[in-house]
Every structure is written in C-alpha cells, then in structure tokens.
Write a protein that holds these residues in place. Structure first.
Motif, PDB file in Angstrom:
ATOM      1  N   LEU A   1       0.839  -1.190   0.000  1.00  0.00           N
ATOM      2  CA  LEU A   1       0.000   0.000   0.000  1.00  0.00           C
ATOM      3  C   LEU A   1       0.880   1.249   0.000  1.00  0.00           C
ATOM      4  CD1 LEU A   1      -2.893   1.230   0.339  1.00  0.00           C
ATOM      5  CD2 LEU A   1      -2.469   1.196   2.807  1.00  0.00           C
ATOM      6  N   PHE A   2       0.581   2.187  -0.884  1.00  0.00           N
ATOM      7  CA  PHE A   2       1.310   3.445  -0.975  1.00  0.00           C
ATOM      8  C   PHE A   2       0.293   4.544  -1.257  1.00  0.00           C
ATOM      9  CE2 PHE A   2       4.181   6.094  -3.999  1.00  0.00           C
ATOM     10  CZ  PHE A   2       4.248   7.110  -3.057  1.00  0.00           C
ATOM     11  N   MET A   3       0.139   5.474  -0.302  1.00  0.00           N
ATOM     12  CA  MET A   3      -0.818   6.554  -0.460  1.00  0.00           C
ATOM     13  C   MET A   3      -0.112   7.893  -0.243  1.00  0.00           C
ATOM     14  SD  MET A   3      -4.313   5.013   1.238  1.00  0.00           S
ATOM     15  CE  MET A   3      -5.318   6.123   0.227  1.00  0.00           C
TER      16      MET A   3
ATOM     17  N   PRO B   1       3.644  -5.622   4.873  1.00  0.00           N
ATOM     18  CA  PRO B   1       3.847  -6.628   5.928  1.00  0.00           C
ATOM     19  C   PRO B   1       4.824  -7.719   5.547  1.00  0.00           C
ATOM     20  CG  PRO B   1       1.853  -7.118   4.716  1.00  0.00           C
ATOM     21  CD  PRO B   1       2.416  -5.849   4.101  1.00  0.00           C
ATOM     22  N   HIS B   2       5.334  -7.680   4.308  1.00  0.00           N
ATOM     23  CA  HIS B   2       6.132  -8.796   3.798  1.00  0.00           C
ATOM     24  C   HIS B   2       7.635  -8.548   3.841  1.00  0.00           C
ATOM     25  CE1 HIS B   2       2.365 -10.506   2.615  1.00  0.00           C
ATOM     26  NE2 HIS B   2       2.100  -9.507   1.791  1.00  0.00           N
ATOM     27  N   VAL B   3       8.055  -7.428   4.411  1.00  0.00           N
ATOM     28  CA  VAL B   3       9.482  -7.173   4.587  1.00  0.00           C
ATOM     29  C   VAL B   3       9.765  -7.105   6.080  1.00  0.00           C
ATOM     30  CG1 VAL B   3       9.665  -5.944   2.402  1.00  0.00           C
ATOM     31  CG2 VAL B   3       9.144  -4.667   4.487  1.00  0.00           C
ATOM     32  N   GLN B   4      11.029  -7.205   6.431  1.00  0.00           N
ATOM     33  CA  GLN B   4      11.407  -7.136   7.840  1.00  0.00           C
ATOM     34  C   GLN B   4      11.936  -5.750   8.187  1.00  0.00           C
ATOM     35  OE1 GLN B   4      10.859  -9.384  10.143  1.00  0.00           O
ATOM     36  NE2 GLN B   4       9.938 -10.773   8.632  1.00  0.00           N
ATOM     37  N   PRO B   5      11.462  -5.109   9.266  1.00  0.00           N
ATOM     38  CA  PRO B   5      10.498  -5.684  10.212  1.00  0.00           C
ATOM     39  C   PRO B   5       9.051  -5.560   9.745  1.00  0.00           C
ATOM     40  CG  PRO B   5      11.148  -3.512  10.934  1.00  0.00           C
ATOM     41  CD  PRO B   5      11.979  -3.805   9.709  1.00  0.00           C
ATOM     42  N   GLY B   6       8.788  -4.861   8.661  1.00  0.00           N
ATOM     43  CA  GLY B   6       7.431  -4.741   8.130  1.00  0.00           C
ATOM     44  C   GLY B   6       6.583  -3.764   8.915  1.00  0.00           C
ATOM     45  N   GLY B   7       5.501  -3.346   8.307  1.00  0.00           N
ATOM     46  CA  GLY B   7       4.591  -2.446   8.997  1.00  0.00           C
ATOM     47  C   GLY B   7       4.359  -1.155   8.241  1.00  0.00           C
ATOM     48  N   TRP B   8       4.115  -0.105   9.000  1.00  0.00           N
ATOM     49  CA  TRP B   8       3.702   1.184   8.466  1.00  0.00           C
ATOM     50  C   TRP B   8       4.841   2.194   8.526  1.00  0.00           C
ATOM     51  CZ3 TRP B   8      -1.402   1.557   6.793  1.00  0.00           C
ATOM     52  CH2 TRP B   8      -2.274   0.550   7.230  1.00  0.00           C
TER      53      TRP B   8
ATOM     54  N   GLY C   1       5.001  -0.885  13.781  1.00  0.00           N
ATOM     55  CA  GLY C   1       4.998  -2.299  13.453  1.00  0.00           C
ATOM     56  C   GLY C   1       3.686  -2.772  12.865  1.00  0.00           C
ATOM     57  N   SER C   2       3.742  -3.893  12.144  1.00  0.00           N
ATOM     58  CA  SER C   2       2.555  -4.399  11.446  1.00  0.00           C
ATOM     59  C   SER C   2       1.452  -4.832  12.394  1.00  0.00           C
ATOM     60  CB  SER C   2       2.939  -5.567  10.535  1.00  0.00           C
ATOM     61  OG  SER C   2       3.513  -6.616  11.280  1.00  0.00           O
TER      62      SER C   2
END
Length: 264
Positions: free
Chosen positions: A54-56, A69-76, A94-95
C-alpha cells in the motif's frame, strides 16, 4: 443454476462471531482498510502498484504512507516533507499496531489544526497512566503495564518518541516518531493508544494472550459494511465542508454519493 454470492463485506445474511478485545493495544493489526479507505475518502491518492504494498499520498503530496507486511520488520511508514517552519518527519509502526490506534494519527493528517496547543501526555494522564523520568527518558506506562509512551534523549543521538505494547507471550509492536513529528499528530496517536474502548476482531484473529479480555458478539456482515461506510461518509463530508468554506473546487464526490466500492 444459482449464482454464488460475491465474497466481501455485507454479502452474507448469517451473523459472524467477533470479539471485543481489551486492552486495544494487544488486539493485533486488524483490517488496513480502516486506515486506507478513510484516507482515500479524504482525497488522498492511492499510488499502490498492482499486488504491491500500500502506498498513499496526501492531496498536497507532502505526506506519504506505506504499508508492507512482507518485509522485515514490516509495517507502516509515514513520512512528511519539510514545509515552511515544519521540518521533515518520519513515523514507523509495526505491522501488529492495531489499525484503530494507527488511525488516530492518520485521521489527524486529514483534519485542520486545533487552536489549542497540543499536549502529548494529557490523554495518558486522563487514563491514569503512570509517569517516570530517568536518565533523559520521560516514560508513561498504562495501568496494566502492557503499553508505554516514551520521549528519549541520549545525545549525540537525536531525540525520539518511542511507543508500543507487549505481553508475556511475545505479542506486541513498537512505534517510533522523530522528534520533528508535529505534536498534534503525536497527541492524536496517544489519544487512540490510551482509549479504554475495546476494538473488534473476527474469530480466528484473536491473539493468544493472557493479558487480553474478550467479549463474544455476533455481527452481521451488513453491519460491518454499514459501520465502515459511515466512517467513509464522515471523511467525505469533512472534505466537502472544507471545500465549501474555502470556495475551492470539489475534489471528492458528495457525501451521499452512491457506488463507492471498498478497496484495501
């Protein structure tokens, strides 16, 4: 031959089992549409690539939001460009940050500034969080000890806001905000973080935690759709009102426009 109903919000007539969870900080991530649909209805542009993260982007292109959510550490990741007296800023969450807490911050991105000076700690004090100051760290902790908010200074490293939640089973998340993050956004985050209101999750999405309390409820998919739509309509109405007052061209449909299709 009977056609199968399309899957999605509000398509089935049977109630689904959901759970109200307290404290909200340990409820898990939730449905990201709670964040993205509100921003989209507020005039934000969806720059996401097909099947990508998601990119807004805000209407004035000064603020960007990513969720992967698919990269480390993932999230926002939310970042704001320098503008006037406002320095560039960055927030990483964090996710497993509950979307209802994240939305405290992201909803505030769409709203005009209050005339009152922001106070990051006021929402926490109001909910009886304990506070301590030690070695350059001012920390507030929730009464149950599962959540915290901290302002950390350790020169020569730049100061930073640090928050999060965790339990004895290893569930949890952390969030960091640069010291340049606008104070009203940090206060909006702490308001949502400290809120005693439970959040709802469907069956199968309940964290295995000894620190949470759950209340079982039956909810129709149509009810979930109606609640989400009411949130979207509120965002549209706010944009309409601001455009009307400013006398600027309308950039979103009228609040009662039909045909809106939920996206991620």
């Amino acid at each position: 031959m009977k056609s199968k109903p399309r899957q999605g919000w509000g398509t089935a007539a049977q109630p689904d089992q959901h759970y109200l969870i307290q404290p909200r900080a340990l409820a898990g991530g939730g449905d990201i549409r709670h964040v993205s649909e509100f921003l989209r209805a507020s005039g934000w542009r969806d720059r996401s690539e097909k099947r990508g993260p998601l990119f807004m982007e805000s209407p004035d292109r000064t603020i960007r939001l990513f969720y992967d959510p698919h990269v480390q550490p993932g999230g926002w990741t939310i970042s704001g460009a320098a503008r006037g007296h406002q320095a560039a800023w960055n927030a990483v969450l964090g996710s497993q940050t509950p979307v209802e807490i994240l939305a405290g911050l992201t909803d505030a991105l769409t709203q005009p500034l209050s005339a009152h000076a922001p106070d990051v700690w006021a929402p926490l004090r109001h909910q009886h969080w304990s506070t301590t100051y030690r070695a350059g760290q001012f920390t507030a902790e929730s009464p149950d000890g599962t959540s915290w908010m901290q302002f950390h200074e350790d020169p020569p490293a730049p100061p930073v806001w640090w928050s999060g939640a965790g339990d004895q089973q290893g569930n949890g998340w952390t969030a960091t905000f640069t010291a340049t993050t606008p104070m009203h956004l940090v206060q909006a985050f702490t308001t949502a973080l400290a809120s005693p209101q439970p959040v709802m999750r469907p069956r199968g999405r309940i964290p295995h935690s000894a620190q949470i309390r759950t209340t079982s409820v039956s909810v129709l998919p149509s009810q979930l759709a109606a609640w989400q739509q009411a949130r979207i309509q509120a965002a549209r109405a706010a944009v309409w009102d601001r455009n009307w007052i400013a006398g600027s061209p309308r950039t979103t449909p009228r609040p009662n426009a039909a045909g809106h299709r939920a996206r991620r």
